[in-house]
Design a protein around this motif. Structure first.
Motif, short mmCIF file in Angstrom:
data_model
loop_
_atom_site.label_atom_id
_atom_site.label_comp_id
_atom_site.label_asym_id
_atom_site.label_seq_id
_atom_site.Cartn_x
_atom_site.Cartn_y
_atom_site.Cartn_z
N PHE A 19 40.61 46.02 38.20
CA PHE A 19 39.36 45.49 38.66
C PHE A 19 38.57 45.04 38.17
N ASP A 20 38.05 45.76 37.57
CA ASP A 20 37.02 45.54 36.38
C ASP A 20 37.68 44.57 35.28
N GLN A 21 38.73 44.22 35.48
CA GLN A 21 39.30 42.94 34.09
C GLN A 21 38.86 42.19 35.26
N CYS A 22 39.30 41.69 36.60
CA CYS A 22 39.28 40.33 37.30
C CYS A 22 37.73 40.22 37.06
N GLU A 23 36.85 41.06 37.74
CA GLU A 23 35.42 41.39 38.18
C GLU A 23 34.99 40.88 37.12
N ASP A 24 34.91 40.90 35.02
CA ASP A 24 34.85 40.43 33.97
C ASP A 24 35.50 38.85 33.68
N LEU A 25 36.04 38.99 34.49
CA LEU A 25 37.10 37.31 35.01
C LEU A 25 36.06 36.50 35.90
N ASP A 26 35.31 37.20 35.77
CA ASP A 26 35.78 35.98 37.84
C ASP A 26 36.71 35.47 38.52
N ASP A 27 37.38 36.26 38.12
CA ASP A 27 39.07 35.65 39.06
C ASP A 27 38.57 35.96 40.46
N VAL A 28 37.66 35.36 41.47
CA VAL A 28 37.96 35.95 42.65
C VAL A 28 39.04 36.11 43.50
N ASP A 29 40.01 35.00 42.76
CA ASP A 29 41.09 35.45 44.32
C ASP A 29 41.73 36.76 44.13
N SER A 30 42.05 36.72 42.89
CA SER A 30 43.29 38.09 42.63
C SER A 30 41.14 39.28 43.01
N LEU A 31 40.66 39.23 43.12
CA LEU A 31 39.25 40.23 43.51
C LEU A 31 40.04 40.17 45.36
N HIS A 32 40.14 39.34 45.71
CA HIS A 32 40.46 39.15 47.13
C HIS A 32 41.03 39.80 47.63
N LYS A 33 43.23 39.58 46.94
CA LYS A 33 44.01 40.24 46.57
C LYS A 33 43.40 41.96 46.56
N LEU A 34 42.65 42.05 45.86
CA LEU A 34 42.99 43.94 45.51
C LEU A 34 42.31 43.99 46.72
N PHE A 35 41.08 43.29 47.74
CA PHE A 35 40.68 44.52 48.44
C PHE A 35 41.36 44.19 49.62
N ARG A 36 42.61 43.62 49.29
CA ARG A 36 43.78 44.07 50.95
C ARG A 36 44.08 44.65 50.72
N ILE A 37 44.40 45.31 49.47
CA ILE A 37 45.70 45.71 48.82
C ILE A 37 44.65 47.27 49.23
N LEU A 38 43.25 47.71 48.70
CA LEU A 38 42.75 48.82 49.05
C LEU A 38 42.29 48.97 50.63
N ILE A 39 42.49 47.96 51.21
CA ILE A 39 42.02 48.10 52.83
C ILE A 39 43.51 48.80 53.53
N THR A 40 45.10 48.14 52.68
CA THR A 40 45.97 48.65 53.57
C THR A 40 45.51 50.48 52.92
N ILE A 41 45.72 50.80 51.44
CA ILE A 41 45.75 51.81 51.56
C ILE A 41 45.01 52.96 52.12
N ILE A 42 43.59 52.15 52.63
CA ILE A 42 42.71 52.56 53.21
C ILE A 42 43.17 52.84 55.24
N LEU A 43 43.98 52.33 54.83
CA LEU A 43 44.71 52.57 56.77
C LEU A 43 45.53 52.36 56.61
N PHE A 44 45.61 53.70 55.51
CA PHE A 44 47.59 54.45 55.58
C PHE A 44 46.97 55.64 56.22
#
Length: 119
Positions: A23-48
């Motif tokens: 996440f830190d790396q993607c945020e530093d690079l402004d890689d919004v597409d990857s940040l959106h994917k990380l969001f989905r991964i984390l939401i899935t983990i939370i929904l466990f």
């Protein structure tokens, strides 16, 4: 049963440390597409809805990183500012002196309530 197994593997294998490093790396690079994917991964983990995993995510070590990932919800056109609000937008006013453990419980409860209300 698989959900529990997967949640315990996430908690045991430093997965969250690695996820938040990415996440830190993607945020530093402004890689919004990857940040959106990380969001989905984390939401899935939370929904466990695994208590041990949720407690781990809400530890001080991970809390701001968690909220940082949740700022990149692909549903919204603009980025949300959860970390900014939690770091600067809230001021705790102690009317009477409280024990440190009581204050920490109050802060934890506030953060959980904020998470519940906004995410």
């Amino acid at each position: 049963h698989r959900r529990r197994h997967f949640a315990s593997r996430i908690a045991q294998n430093c997965f969250l440390d690695k996820l938040f490093d990415i996440f830190d790396q993607c945020e530093d690079l402004d890689d919004v597409d990857s940040l959106h994917k990380l969001f989905r991964i984390l939401i899935t983990i939370i929904l466990f809805n695994d208590v041990h995993l949720l407690l781990l995510l809400f530890e001080n070590k991970f809390l701001l990183k968690l909220m940082g990932v949740l700022e990149f919800d692909p549903v919204f056109k603009r980025r949300l500012n959860h970390r900014q609000y939690l770091e600067r937008g809230v001021e705790f006013q102690e009317v009477i002196p409280l024990k440190p453990d009581v204050k920490e419980t109050i802060h934890e409860t506030f953060r959980l309530q904020y998470f519940k209300d906004t995410v």
